[in-house]
Design a protein around this motif. Structure first.
Motif, PDB file in Angstrom:
ATOM      1  N   VAL A   1      46.802  38.819  25.891  1.00 30.77           N
ATOM      2  CA  VAL A   1      47.697  39.657  26.686  1.00 30.77           C
ATOM      3  C   VAL A   1      46.929  40.351  27.815  1.00 30.77           C
ATOM      4  O   VAL A   1      47.498  40.792  28.814  1.00 30.77           O
ATOM      5  CB  VAL A   1      48.429  40.661  25.761  1.00 30.77           C
ATOM      6  CG1 VAL A   1      47.461  41.744  25.283  1.00 30.77           C
ATOM      7  CG2 VAL A   1      49.629  41.288  26.432  1.00 30.77           C
ATOM      8  N   LYS A   2      45.582  40.385  27.632  1.00 27.31           N
ATOM      9  CA  LYS A   2      44.756  41.068  28.645  1.00 27.31           C
ATOM     10  C   LYS A   2      44.252  40.114  29.713  1.00 27.31           C
ATOM     11  O   LYS A   2      43.505  40.509  30.595  1.00 27.31           O
ATOM     12  CB  LYS A   2      43.570  41.722  27.942  1.00 27.31           C
ATOM     13  CG  LYS A   2      44.008  42.817  26.966  1.00 27.31           C
ATOM     14  CD  LYS A   2      42.855  43.771  26.724  1.00 27.31           C
ATOM     15  CE  LYS A   2      43.299  44.874  25.780  1.00 27.31           C
ATOM     16  NZ  LYS A   2      42.773  44.693  24.423  1.00 27.31           N
ATOM     17  N   THR A   3      44.603  38.889  29.680  1.00 29.78           N
ATOM     18  CA  THR A   3      44.110  37.914  30.665  1.00 29.78           C
ATOM     19  C   THR A   3      44.397  38.407  32.083  1.00 29.78           C
ATOM     20  O   THR A   3      45.548  38.716  32.414  1.00 29.78           O
ATOM     21  CB  THR A   3      44.804  36.555  30.461  1.00 29.78           C
ATOM     22  OG1 THR A   3      44.656  36.164  29.110  1.00 29.78           O
ATOM     23  CG2 THR A   3      44.246  35.483  31.375  1.00 29.78           C
ATOM     24  N   PRO A   4      43.337  38.486  32.920  1.00 34.59           N
ATOM     25  CA  PRO A   4      43.576  38.942  34.305  1.00 34.59           C
ATOM     26  C   PRO A   4      44.474  37.956  35.068  1.00 34.59           C
ATOM     27  O   PRO A   4      44.456  36.757  34.799  1.00 34.59           O
ATOM     28  CB  PRO A   4      42.170  38.968  34.918  1.00 34.59           C
ATOM     29  CG  PRO A   4      41.223  38.853  33.780  1.00 34.59           C
ATOM     30  CD  PRO A   4      41.934  38.200  32.650  1.00 34.59           C
ATOM     31  N   ALA A   5      45.198  38.493  36.018  1.00 39.46           N
ATOM     32  CA  ALA A   5      46.158  37.679  36.781  1.00 39.46           C
ATOM     33  C   ALA A   5      45.457  36.527  37.483  1.00 39.46           C
ATOM     34  O   ALA A   5      45.956  35.397  37.530  1.00 39.46           O
ATOM     35  CB  ALA A   5      46.886  38.562  37.796  1.00 39.46           C
ATOM     36  N   ASP A   6      44.234  36.787  38.037  1.00 42.44           N
ATOM     37  CA  ASP A   6      43.579  35.697  38.785  1.00 42.44           C
ATOM     38  C   ASP A   6      43.122  34.577  37.857  1.00 42.44           C
ATOM     39  O   ASP A   6      43.066  33.417  38.226  1.00 42.44           O
ATOM     40  CB  ASP A   6      42.448  36.233  39.676  1.00 42.44           C
ATOM     41  CG  ASP A   6      41.439  37.035  38.884  1.00 42.44           C
ATOM     42  OD1 ASP A   6      41.712  37.288  37.680  1.00 42.44           O
ATOM     43  OD2 ASP A   6      40.394  37.398  39.436  1.00 42.44           O
ATOM     44  N   GLU A   7      42.824  34.952  36.603  1.00 46.31           N
ATOM     45  CA  GLU A   7      42.442  33.914  35.639  1.00 46.31           C
ATOM     46  C   GLU A   7      43.646  33.000  35.319  1.00 46.31           C
ATOM     47  O   GLU A   7      43.520  31.784  35.250  1.00 46.31           O
ATOM     48  CB  GLU A   7      41.979  34.579  34.338  1.00 46.31           C
ATOM     49  CG  GLU A   7      40.668  34.023  33.847  1.00 46.31           C
ATOM     50  CD  GLU A   7      40.183  34.785  32.641  1.00 46.31           C
ATOM     51  OE1 GLU A   7      40.642  34.482  31.522  1.00 46.31           O
ATOM     52  OE2 GLU A   7      39.356  35.717  32.830  1.00 46.31           O
ATOM     53  N   LEU A   8      44.778  33.661  35.160  1.00 50.56           N
ATOM     54  CA  LEU A   8      46.007  32.882  34.903  1.00 50.56           C
ATOM     55  C   LEU A   8      46.295  31.982  36.109  1.00 50.56           C
ATOM     56  O   LEU A   8      46.618  30.793  35.963  1.00 50.56           O
ATOM     57  CB  LEU A   8      47.186  33.841  34.656  1.00 50.56           C
ATOM     58  CG  LEU A   8      48.554  33.198  34.563  1.00 50.56           C
ATOM     59  CD1 LEU A   8      48.636  32.232  33.372  1.00 50.56           C
ATOM     60  CD2 LEU A   8      49.662  34.256  34.411  1.00 50.56           C
ATOM     61  N   GLN A   9      46.117  32.549  37.303  1.00 49.16           N
ATOM     62  CA  GLN A   9      46.395  31.763  38.507  1.00 49.16           C
ATOM     63  C   GLN A   9      45.455  30.547  38.573  1.00 49.16           C
ATOM     64  O   GLN A   9      45.888  29.430  38.895  1.00 49.16           O
ATOM     65  CB  GLN A   9      46.233  32.632  39.751  1.00 49.16           C
ATOM     66  CG  GLN A   9      46.725  31.937  41.007  1.00 49.16           C
ATOM     67  CD  GLN A   9      46.795  32.894  42.176  1.00 49.16           C
ATOM     68  OE1 GLN A   9      46.076  33.893  42.234  1.00 49.16           O
ATOM     69  NE2 GLN A   9      47.659  32.600  43.124  1.00 49.16           N
ATOM     70  N   ALA A  10      44.184  30.795  38.227  1.00 48.31           N
ATOM     71  CA  ALA A  10      43.208  29.698  38.262  1.00 48.31           C
ATOM     72  C   ALA A  10      43.622  28.591  37.285  1.00 48.31           C
ATOM     73  O   ALA A  10      43.528  27.390  37.591  1.00 48.31           O
ATOM     74  CB  ALA A  10      41.827  30.234  37.906  1.00 48.31           C
ATOM     75  N   LEU A  11      44.097  29.010  36.113  1.00 47.31           N
ATOM     76  CA  LEU A  11      44.534  28.012  35.122  1.00 47.31           C
ATOM     77  C   LEU A  11      45.714  27.193  35.679  1.00 47.31           C
ATOM     78  O   LEU A  11      45.746  25.954  35.557  1.00 47.31           O
ATOM     79  CB  LEU A  11      44.940  28.716  33.823  1.00 47.31           C
ATOM     80  CG  LEU A  11      45.595  27.803  32.793  1.00 47.31           C
ATOM     81  CD1 LEU A  11      44.594  26.771  32.259  1.00 47.31           C
ATOM     82  CD2 LEU A  11      46.182  28.600  31.628  1.00 47.31           C
ATOM     83  N   LEU A  12      46.628  27.890  36.336  1.00 50.44           N
ATOM     84  CA  LEU A  12      47.803  27.181  36.862  1.00 50.44           C
ATOM     85  C   LEU A  12      47.391  26.180  37.940  1.00 50.44           C
ATOM     86  O   LEU A  12      47.887  25.047  37.980  1.00 50.44           O
ATOM     87  CB  LEU A  12      48.829  28.177  37.421  1.00 50.44           C
ATOM     88  CG  LEU A  12      49.504  29.080  36.378  1.00 50.44           C
ATOM     89  CD1 LEU A  12      50.436  30.094  37.037  1.00 50.44           C
ATOM     90  CD2 LEU A  12      50.291  28.249  35.364  1.00 50.44           C
TER      91      LEU A  12
END
Ligand code: NAD
Length: 895
Positions: free
Chosen positions: A673-684
């Motif tokens: 739940v703490k995953t930073p937004a940019d990390e999620l974006q990188a995954l996408l």
């Protein structure tokens, strides 16, 4: 008892037997015994207590009759055997004939006798005798047989030709040579020849150089000519001179060339121009006639009561016949009588539109349309007749629009023993018209009405009276019925309450008209039936051909062949449907829903999302299996979940399971739940570039620090299988091909798969959300619906929802849509998923009350939900296929 009927056709006798036994609490399974295999399979499956063959041309396999009691209904006297019993009895002018119920055995018609009846013969045709005397005798015999069978002590009587009372003998099948007519013969002899072959097989003869089978013979006392000569025509019939008089022949069937089948039509229609020189000899409607002749429509008057007779062959009413009957009615409405009795015919009251005439037309769809309009015009005159009280007196069977025609009268009485078929759908899912959506709910309310139109079963006058379809049923024989009707009508005409009743009738009509104009009912019905006649679903045309040609469509009928291909075997299923064996959804699209309006209540059809979802899943599985080799890899789906929201966890698991069933390689990327937004974006971004992933879904809700906008903007449009990104939304808005938000697409999938008409219809959507309301409105617009979007600020919501033919609720408020907010007969789609404090799940619709008014409704759970997931997978498979072809949706559509 569980009783199986083996019958060659579910004809008047087997239908009557069916209703009599069902009324007495037996379970009856009607089987069209087309082969030994069918009979064996049914017996094996059903293990019946008793088997009855009301009209069977096939032999029952020995393995069945050796183990089960099989009762054959044979239209002959004791000892009579052979396939032409009644034919011989008529031809030989027997004064008495009978029916025997015998046990099936090794020899045809030679089994032990359970019951028998005799009756006096009269000068009717074979089908008239069969429909009346034979049927009555058979029913009495059958009831006696069943009582004996249930007693378990009765021993049936063996057939013993040495006994004096056994007068019948084995008779050969009658051949055309036995029936051949010499027109110099006396009228009585020719009449017997035609009548003993009517309605099947007809007497083969040559008329004006044309080889035809003859049907519908009536004596003529006045007209004369050279034997064989055609001397007159009237109401579609021709009059032909005999050795000592003349005979009218109403119908002919041209002998097909090269043995090709053809069908019966009015004689003047078949002979056409050949009759140009023959004079028409009309008879005035009210011309008193104390001689024998033929006419279809006639009128008599006694004691302020007018009696309108319409004797149409087989009860079928062509455009022309409807128009003539309407004109006759308009004329007699001018008479200073008080009551009009609509008598119909002695054999049939009416069976609605004339399928044979429609089939014979150059453009059957257009002729169907003309015929239904002519029926409607007639029914409208009856409904709006304010000058008289009307009685419908049903002496004979009625079906489809013919039953509705009767309901247009103020009172409906029937002769006991007739059979009613108040439904249309057996004819290729025909919707029907004749203002039935107005007339039927006025008499039969709620679930019963639906049962009538859906179950496609014949009903007895007893049942019809119990449910309010008719007012009363009395007298079994025709003469007593006439007398009873005459008394009733005269009492009504002389009643001191007559004026008051007429006044109440006018007021009722006025109120009804104010509530909803008759024209509106007509237009709504016609919208549906238009699709039967002119739409893509060709089942009505196929079923009509099948009916008219008795299942053997000639090879020269190219339209028949192409219809058969198009309908993909539906023909057989329609035949089964007509026989009452198959009901409901069993073959593809949902049968047209009933459109009850006004105050009628009904129980809605449940639109089963799970069943539809299973259907789509199976289709997807097939698609994946077929293309996986060509594509080189399976479709890939990635579900991204940030955090541990419980509901999204359940959803992810369900998608993973379903994807596996379909053959999609689905994985879950579970992030903290703490995953930073940019990390999620990188995954996408990484997933966007991963060639093994064809669809990406990011589970909602997202933690507060992650913007939904970023997520939707990052997912590549080619992998946005939930249609949440701006690119997909823009394409949808512009009407370009796009991936669709799955919930909105699931709603469309339900509407389309259940063939719910949308074009021009009022659709109200309660939601303006980005995932449901807005995209759904766009999709509905593309289907030419008239869309109204309601939301949290909408004032007077109920006034808008009451207008909806289709109502979609997606507000997220438990049971907010109540029955009074729903138009009668509307299709209600419930998107809402609301958790109750007790842990239960309900939708936005108050299911229990709304199902009593809606025509169809989705449940929660089990409605939209299961489809949402499968639609998502469908779009994933689509993305995979497009990737394999190196296309995006837009270019794919443009190519
Ligand atoms: P949302 O909150 O985004 O939208 C609700 C909509 O309803 C809004 O447009 C709002 O204006 C309208 N609304 C709210 N109160 C109203 C009122 N009193 N009168 C008229 N309109 C009103 O919600 P959502 O995400 O679109 O979901 C709506 C419902 O659908 C929820 O119950 C949700 O659980 C359910 N849902 C079901 C599925 C499924 O697969 N069946 C999928 C998604 C959502």
């Amino acid at each position: 008892m569980k009783i199986v009927f083996f019958t060659t056709a579910h004809n008047s006798l087997s239908q009557r037997a069916f209703v009599e036994l069902v009324d007495r609490g037996h379970t009856v399974i009607v089987v069209i015994a087309s082969s030994e295999e069918v009979m064996l399979e049914v017996v094996d499956r059903e293990q019946p207590d008793l088997i009855v063959a009301p009209m069977l041309k096939k032999v029952i396999p020995a393995s069945i009759w050796q183990q089960h009691t099989c009762i054959i209904v044979h239209p002959g006297i004791k000892g009579d055997r052979g396939p032409s019993s009644l034919d011989w009895a008529i031809l030989n002018a027997c004064e008495e004939w009978g029916v025997i119920l015998l046990q099936a055995g090794a020899e045809m018609d030679a089994g032990d006798i359970w019951a028998s009846r005799t009756f006096s013969m009269r000068g009717g045709s074979k089908s008239q005798l069969y429909r009346h005397e034979v049927t009555e005798a058979a029913i009495q015999g059958l009831l006696e047989t069943i009582a004996k069978f249930e007693s378990k002590t009765f021993v049936p009587e063996p057939l013993d030709y040495s006994r004096e009372d056994i007068k019948g003998r084995l008779q050969a099948a009658m051949k055309q040579a036995d029936r051949a007519i010499d027109w110099a013969e006396p009228t009585s002899s020719i009449l017997r020849k035609i009548r003993c072959a009517d309605s099947f097989p007809g007497v083969l003869d040559t008329i004006l150089s044309m080889q035809c089978y003859l049907y519908g013979a009536h004596e003529e006392d006045a007209l004369r000519g050279t034997p064989g000569e055609i001397i007159a025509k009237r109401d579609g019939a021709i009059c032909r001179a005999t050795g000592d008089g003349a005979i009218w022949i109403t119908h002919l069937k041209q002998k097909g060339t090269d043995g090709q089948p053809s069908f019966k039509l009015p004689a003047t229609h078949v002979l056409g121009e050949r009759l140009a020189h023959i004079s028409d000899v009309p008879l005035a409607l009210d011309q008193a006639c104390d001689r024998r002749t033929y006419r279809e429509i006639w009128y008599e008057e006694r004691q302020a009561v007018g009696y309108l007779h319409f004797e149409f062959y087989n009860g079928a009413m062509s455009t022309d016949q409807c128009q003539r009957l309407r004109e006759a009615f308009l004329l007699i409405r001018q008479r200073p009588t008080k009551v009009i009795v609509l008598m119909g015919g002695t054999d049939f009251w009416s069976n609605g539109i004339h399928l044979n005439m429609i089939e014979a037309a150059d453009d059957p769809a257009q002729e169907s349309w003309r015929n239904i309009h002519a029926m409607n015009d007639l029914v409208r005159e009856l409904i709006t007749a304010e000058s008289h009280l009307l009685i419908a007196a049903l002496q004979g069977n009625a079906g489809a629009g013919g039953v509705i025609l009767a309901l247009a009268a103020d009172s409906v009485y029937a002769r006991k023993g007739i059979v009613l078929n108040p439904h249309y759908k057996g004819m290729g899912n025909l919707y029907g018209s004749e203002y039935w959506t107005y007339l039927l709910p006025k008499r039969v309310r709620g679930a019963k009405a639906r049962e009538l139109t859906e179950a496609l079963r014949p009903i007895s006058t007893r049942t019809a009276q119990q449910i309010g379809l008719i007012d009363d049923a009395f007298e079994e024989d025709a003469a007593s019925f006439h007398e009873h009707i005459r008394k009733l009508a005269e009492e009504l005409a002389s009643s001191h309450l007559y004026e008051q009743m007429l006044q109440e009738k006018r007021q009722r009509r006025k109120n009804d008209e104010e509530r909803k104009p008759l024209q509106a009912y007509r237009e709504e019905e016609l919208q549906w039936i238009w699709m039967n006649f002119f739409g893509a679903d060709r089942r009505y045309h196929m079923a009509r051909k099948n009916f008219v040609y008795k299942g053997i469509i000639p090879s020269h009928d190219k339209s028949g062949a192409s219809l058969e291909r198009e309908s993909g075997g539906l023909l057989m299923k329609d035949a089964q449907l007509a026989a009452g064996q198959v009901t409901g959804w069993h073959y593809g699209g949902r049968p047209a829903r009933d459109n009850y309006c006004g105050e009628a209540s009904m129980t809605a059809e449940i639109l089963d999302g799970r069943a539809l979802s299973a259907e789509i899943k199976a289709e997807l599985h097939g698609q994946v299996r077929r293309s996986v080799e060509k594509q080189g890899q399976a479709p890939g789906l990635m579900i991204v979940r940030v955090g541990s929201d419980a509901a999204s966890g359940v959803y992810s698991k369900a998608i993973l399971r379903m994807a596996e069933d379909v053959g999609i390689n689905a994985r879950l990327a579970q992030l903290s739940v703490k995953t930073p937004a940019d990390e999620l974006q990188a995954l996408l971004v990484q997933l966007n570039n991963d060639r093994a992933v064809h669809g990406i879904i990011v589970q909602m809700p997202l933690p507060a620090h992650v913007s939904q906008k970023m997520v939707t903007a990052t997912i590549a449009p080619s992998k946005d299988i939930d249609g949440i990104g701006p690119h997909s939304a823009g394409n949808l808005f512009l009407g370009l091909p796009s991936f669709l938000p799955s919930t909105a697409a699931a709603v469309m999938e339900i509407l389309e798969r259940t063939q719910t008409p949308l074009e021009g219809r009022q659709v109200v959507v309660i939601s303006r959300s980005n995932v449901v309301g807005k995209p759904l409105a766009m999709m509905l617009l593309q289907k030419n619906a008239t869309v109204t979007i309601c939301h949290s600020r909408t004032t007077n919501l109920a006034a808008l929802t009451c207008q909806a033919d289709v109502l979609v609720a997606a507000a997220g408020i438990a049971r907010m849509v109540r029955a009074e907010m729903v138009k009668s007969g509307a299709v209600v789609i419930d998107v809402g998923i609301n958790a109750l404090p007790d842990g239960g799940i309900v939708g936005d619709v108050d299911f229990a009350s709304v199902r009593e008014v809606a025509g169809a409704i989705t449940p929660v759970p089990g409605g939209v939900g299961p489809l949402t997931k499968v639609v998502l997978l469908k779009q994933c498979v689509q993305a995979w296929q497009l990737a394999g072809e190196n296309k995006d949706l837009k270019s794919a559509a443009l190519l």
